[in-house]
Design a protein around this motif. Structure first.
Motif, PDB file in Angstrom:
ATOM      1  N   ALA A 281       6.362 -65.063 -84.349  1.00 45.46           N
ATOM      2  CA  ALA A 281       7.658 -64.211 -84.569  1.00 45.46           C
ATOM      3  C   ALA A 281       9.200 -64.459 -85.007  1.00 45.46           C
ATOM      4  O   ALA A 281       9.646 -64.457 -85.039  1.00 45.46           O
ATOM      5  CB  ALA A 281       7.607 -62.448 -83.853  1.00 45.46           C
ATOM      6  N   GLY A 282       8.850 -66.001 -83.377  1.00 48.86           N
ATOM      7  CA  GLY A 282      10.185 -66.668 -83.281  1.00 48.86           C
ATOM      8  C   GLY A 282      11.359 -65.340 -83.165  1.00 48.86           C
ATOM      9  O   GLY A 282      12.556 -65.176 -83.272  1.00 48.86           O
ATOM     10  N   VAL A 283      11.182 -64.872 -81.560  1.00 45.74           N
ATOM     11  CA  VAL A 283      11.668 -64.153 -80.640  1.00 45.74           C
ATOM     12  C   VAL A 283      12.854 -65.103 -79.960  1.00 45.74           C
ATOM     13  O   VAL A 283      12.212 -65.601 -79.798  1.00 45.74           O
ATOM     14  CB  VAL A 283      10.898 -62.821 -79.945  1.00 45.74           C
ATOM     15  N   ARG A 284      14.043 -64.583 -79.459  1.00 46.35           N
ATOM     16  CA  ARG A 284      14.927 -65.720 -78.813  1.00 46.35           C
ATOM     17  C   ARG A 284      14.761 -65.459 -77.332  1.00 46.35           C
ATOM     18  O   ARG A 284      14.749 -66.449 -76.720  1.00 46.35           O
ATOM     19  CB  ARG A 284      16.192 -65.668 -79.109  1.00 46.35           C
ATOM     20  N   THR A 285      14.712 -63.898 -77.142  1.00 48.47           N
ATOM     21  CA  THR A 285      14.738 -63.283 -75.998  1.00 48.47           C
ATOM     22  C   THR A 285      13.798 -61.957 -75.759  1.00 48.47           C
ATOM     23  O   THR A 285      13.404 -61.302 -76.750  1.00 48.47           O
ATOM     24  CB  THR A 285      15.878 -62.664 -75.210  1.00 48.47           C
ATOM     25  N   LEU A 286      12.721 -61.709 -75.126  1.00 47.39           N
ATOM     26  CA  LEU A 286      11.674 -62.059 -75.095  1.00 47.39           C
ATOM     27  C   LEU A 286      11.834 -60.469 -73.565  1.00 47.39           C
ATOM     28  O   LEU A 286      11.216 -61.248 -72.487  1.00 47.39           O
ATOM     29  CB  LEU A 286      10.171 -62.426 -75.010  1.00 47.39           C
ATOM     30  N   VAL A 287      11.540 -59.500 -74.041  1.00 49.92           N
ATOM     31  CA  VAL A 287      11.679 -58.616 -72.508  1.00 49.92           C
ATOM     32  C   VAL A 287      10.460 -57.550 -73.105  1.00 49.92           C
ATOM     33  O   VAL A 287      10.236 -57.322 -73.312  1.00 49.92           O
ATOM     34  CB  VAL A 287      12.864 -57.589 -72.466  1.00 49.92           C
ATOM     35  N   LEU A 288      10.095 -58.724 -71.073  1.00 48.58           N
ATOM     36  CA  LEU A 288       8.666 -57.658 -71.118  1.00 48.58           C
ATOM     37  C   LEU A 288       8.944 -56.386 -70.375  1.00 48.58           C
ATOM     38  O   LEU A 288       9.641 -56.383 -69.425  1.00 48.58           O
ATOM     39  CB  LEU A 288       7.800 -58.909 -69.683  1.00 48.58           C
ATOM     40  N   ALA A 289       7.925 -55.344 -70.348  1.00 51.95           N
ATOM     41  CA  ALA A 289       7.747 -53.930 -69.519  1.00 51.95           C
ATOM     42  C   ALA A 289       7.000 -53.279 -69.603  1.00 51.95           C
ATOM     43  O   ALA A 289       5.917 -54.241 -70.979  1.00 51.95           O
ATOM     44  CB  ALA A 289       9.379 -53.383 -70.298  1.00 51.95           C
ATOM     45  N   HIS A 290       7.308 -52.191 -68.971  1.00 48.18           N
ATOM     46  CA  HIS A 290       6.281 -51.225 -69.517  1.00 48.18           C
ATOM     47  C   HIS A 290       4.285 -51.718 -68.248  1.00 48.18           C
ATOM     48  O   HIS A 290       3.704 -51.950 -68.844  1.00 48.18           O
ATOM     49  CB  HIS A 290       5.889 -50.530 -70.104  1.00 48.18           C
ATOM     50  N   PHE A 291       5.279 -51.600 -66.885  1.00 49.66           N
ATOM     51  CA  PHE A 291       4.058 -52.815 -66.083  1.00 49.66           C
ATOM     52  C   PHE A 291       2.843 -51.564 -65.600  1.00 49.66           C
ATOM     53  O   PHE A 291       3.659 -50.261 -64.911  1.00 49.66           O
ATOM     54  CB  PHE A 291       4.651 -53.152 -64.968  1.00 49.66           C
ATOM     55  N   SER A 292       1.806 -51.819 -65.844  1.00 51.80           N
ATOM     56  CA  SER A 292       0.971 -50.888 -64.327  1.00 51.80           C
ATOM     57  C   SER A 292       0.910 -51.401 -63.018  1.00 51.80           C
ATOM     58  O   SER A 292       1.384 -52.492 -63.002  1.00 51.80           O
ATOM     59  CB  SER A 292      -1.000 -51.442 -65.142  1.00 51.80           C
ATOM     60  N   GLN A 293       0.913 -49.937 -62.232  1.00 53.82           N
ATOM     61  CA  GLN A 293       1.672 -49.549 -60.984  1.00 53.82           C
ATOM     62  C   GLN A 293      -0.055 -51.224 -60.044  1.00 53.82           C
ATOM     63  O   GLN A 293      -0.136 -51.309 -58.951  1.00 53.82           O
ATOM     64  CB  GLN A 293       1.241 -48.720 -60.790  1.00 53.82           C
ATOM     65  N   ARG A 294      -0.908 -51.308 -61.114  1.00 49.93           N
ATOM     66  CA  ARG A 294      -1.721 -51.890 -60.601  1.00 49.93           C
ATOM     67  C   ARG A 294      -1.329 -53.467 -60.117  1.00 49.93           C
ATOM     68  O   ARG A 294      -2.106 -54.002 -59.371  1.00 49.93           O
ATOM     69  CB  ARG A 294      -2.964 -52.398 -61.180  1.00 49.93           C
ATOM     70  N   TYR A 295       0.008 -53.749 -60.573  1.00 55.73           N
ATOM     71  CA  TYR A 295       0.477 -55.417 -60.406  1.00 55.73           C
ATOM     72  C   TYR A 295       1.831 -54.866 -59.428  1.00 55.73           C
ATOM     73  O   TYR A 295       2.858 -54.575 -60.101  1.00 55.73           O
ATOM     74  CB  TYR A 295       0.451 -56.125 -61.651  1.00 55.73           C
ATOM     75  N   PRO A 296       1.761 -55.197 -58.106  1.00 49.24           N
ATOM     76  CA  PRO A 296       2.576 -55.572 -56.804  1.00 49.24           C
ATOM     77  C   PRO A 296       3.820 -56.397 -57.784  1.00 49.24           C
ATOM     78  O   PRO A 296       5.311 -56.427 -57.431  1.00 49.24           O
ATOM     79  CB  PRO A 296       2.445 -55.099 -55.908  1.00 49.24           C
ATOM     80  N   ASP A 297       2.745 -57.704 -57.561  1.00 53.26           N
ATOM     81  CA  ASP A 297       3.999 -59.066 -58.221  1.00 53.26           C
ATOM     82  C   ASP A 297       3.766 -59.013 -59.532  1.00 53.26           C
ATOM     83  O   ASP A 297       2.595 -59.708 -59.979  1.00 53.26           O
ATOM     84  CB  ASP A 297       3.496 -59.832 -57.416  1.00 53.26           C
ATOM     85  N   LEU A 298       4.376 -59.096 -60.284  1.00 54.74           N
ATOM     86  CA  LEU A 298       4.719 -59.340 -61.606  1.00 54.74           C
ATOM     87  C   LEU A 298       4.964 -60.324 -62.899  1.00 54.74           C
ATOM     88  O   LEU A 298       4.762 -61.000 -63.073  1.00 54.74           O
ATOM     89  CB  LEU A 298       5.971 -58.282 -62.378  1.00 54.74           C
ATOM     90  N   GLU A 299       5.392 -61.239 -60.814  1.00 50.91           N
ATOM     91  CA  GLU A 299       5.271 -63.086 -61.943  1.00 50.91           C
ATOM     92  C   GLU A 299       4.260 -63.116 -62.531  1.00 50.91           C
ATOM     93  O   GLU A 299       3.981 -64.007 -63.276  1.00 50.91           O
ATOM     94  CB  GLU A 299       5.109 -63.764 -60.636  1.00 50.91           C
TER      95      GLU A 299
ATOM     96  N   THR B  51      11.128 -69.583 -77.375  1.00 50.55           N
ATOM     97  CA  THR B  51      11.310 -68.406 -77.117  1.00 50.55           C
ATOM     98  C   THR B  51      11.145 -67.732 -75.202  1.00 50.55           C
ATOM     99  O   THR B  51      11.133 -68.173 -74.580  1.00 50.55           O
ATOM    100  CB  THR B  51      10.437 -66.796 -76.703  1.00 50.55           C
ATOM    101  N   ARG B  52      12.894 -67.244 -74.720  1.00 47.18           N
ATOM    102  CA  ARG B  52      12.862 -67.186 -73.661  1.00 47.18           C
ATOM    103  C   ARG B  52      12.530 -66.258 -73.395  1.00 47.18           C
ATOM    104  O   ARG B  52      12.647 -64.677 -73.826  1.00 47.18           O
ATOM    105  CB  ARG B  52      14.459 -67.166 -73.405  1.00 47.18           C
ATOM    106  N   VAL B  53      11.461 -65.776 -71.720  1.00 46.12           N
ATOM    107  CA  VAL B  53      10.733 -64.486 -71.333  1.00 46.12           C
ATOM    108  C   VAL B  53      11.341 -63.682 -70.337  1.00 46.12           C
ATOM    109  O   VAL B  53      11.990 -64.845 -68.995  1.00 46.12           O
ATOM    110  CB  VAL B  53       9.522 -64.875 -71.007  1.00 46.12           C
ATOM    111  N   HIS B  54      11.705 -62.675 -70.480  1.00 47.30           N
ATOM    112  CA  HIS B  54      12.527 -62.443 -69.456  1.00 47.30           C
ATOM    113  C   HIS B  54      12.210 -61.126 -68.344  1.00 47.30           C
ATOM    114  O   HIS B  54      11.456 -60.082 -69.601  1.00 47.30           O
ATOM    115  CB  HIS B  54      14.139 -61.464 -69.753  1.00 47.30           C
ATOM    116  N   LEU B  55      11.552 -61.022 -67.863  1.00 47.72           N
ATOM    117  CA  LEU B  55      11.042 -59.978 -66.404  1.00 47.72           C
ATOM    118  C   LEU B  55      12.147 -59.144 -66.500  1.00 47.72           C
ATOM    119  O   LEU B  55      12.162 -59.755 -65.942  1.00 47.72           O
ATOM    120  CB  LEU B  55       9.989 -60.738 -65.763  1.00 47.72           C
TER     121      LEU B  55
END
Length: 314
Positions: free
Chosen positions: A254-272, A289-293
């Motif tokens: 889509a050509g997004v400039r900054t992507l914000v990742l969100a809505h994480f399952s609780q099964r992942y204590p480490d989101l990296e 695209t710049r990815v922001h966790l």
């Protein structure tokens, strides 16, 4: 000018954790605010983030699952306490209308609330205007009728100071030229170029679907859910969610400039793990695209305006 920025109030999918509150995403946009998907506990998160409740003009809900809307009563009460008399409009899919109206009634808040249902369609549906920008919704693919949102500012104009001077256009005449399109034989296109408007996209619970790319196309800032890692892609498909890889690929296409990742399952204590997958997906497609966790209480600015293209020499 007031800042354009996203305040992340919560990032948990389905169930909160010790470090992640339920959903909640507040977009500050030119002196007003739009609150997206306020889950349980949003009112308290607003206090931590120092969010001004009276500035909230609209609350936009993607679907009727409670982790995306159970915070509505608390937010309405906070609004009534902090800014009595300020009305608010609550938007959501037609399927969620009765659920959202019940939440507004339960709040029993002394605030004027209008609940508006959105038709769930495969084409864009205009929802409202926010500070001159167009707020639209479009159907996604989840277990219940769901929409994503897109806020798009109309294109403006960037003037060439030298060209204006050469044409003898100064002071109030500049505004007159912009309104009329031509003044004393000088066309607007002779002394300016079109400047793209800014775009914000918001996509929560959905399977991988073409509408995801359409909703965030050319977005300066986009929030995409990534409930699962790619190793749990079967779960994502069965439960109606995106993987981090799918979110990264959609943003890159889509050509997004900054992507914000969100809505994480609780099964992942480490989101990296999720962030790495999304970044790898962007790189595979040659995207920029710049990815922001996202973490709770993050503040993510909308990137500066894209530069207007150079004006062609006459």
């Amino acid at each position: 000018m007031s800042p354009r920025e996203l305040v992340v109030l919560g990032t948990a999918g389905q169930a909160p954790t010790r470090t992640r509150n339920h959903n909640g995403y507040l977009l500050r946009w030119d002196g007003t605010s739009v609150l997206f998907d306020p889950g349980e506990g949003t009112q308290r998160q607003m206090l931590h983030a120092e969010v001004s409740a009276p500035r909230i003009e609209r609350i936009c809900v993607t679907h009727r699952h409670n982790d995306h809307c159970l915070g509505v009563p608390g937010v309405l009460n906070r609004m009534a306490q902090d800014g009595p008399g300020r009305p608010v409009t609550l938007h959501g899919p037609d399927d969620a209308f009765e659920h959202l109206r019940a939440l507004a009634v339960v709040a029993a808040a002394h605030v004027e609330v209008t609940v508006e249902g959105i038709p769930v369609r495969d084409e864009p549906v205009e929802v409202a205007r926010v500070a001159g920008a167009r707020l639209i919704a479009r159907a996604l693919d989840h277990r219940v009728p769901t929409v994503g949102y897109r806020l798009e500012e109309p294109a403006g104009r960037s003037f060439d100071a030298a060209a204006l001077a050469d044409a003898g256009i100064t002071g109030p005449d500049v505004g007159e030229l912009q309104r009329r399109g031509e003044l004393r034989g000088v066309r607007l296109a002779d002394v300016s170029v079109e400047r793209p408007g800014q775009v914000f996209g918001f996509v929560m619970d959905t399977r991988d679907h073409p509408a995801v790319v359409d909703l965030v196309r050319d977005a300066d800032l986009a929030v995409l859910e990534c409930t699962y890692a790619e190793r749990h892609a079967d779960l994502a498909r069965d439960r109606g969610h995106l993987t981090a890889r799918q979110a990264g690929r959609a943003a890159a296409r889509a050509g997004v400039r900054t992507l914000v990742l969100a809505h994480f399952s609780q099964r992942y204590p480490d989101l990296e793990e999720l962030a790495a997958e999304a970044r790898a997906a962007v790189a595979e497609l040659g995207g920029r695209t710049r990815v922001h966790l996202a973490h709770d209480l993050d503040v993510v600015p909308v990137p500066p305006r894209r530069s207007a293209p150079a004006r062609a020499a006459s």
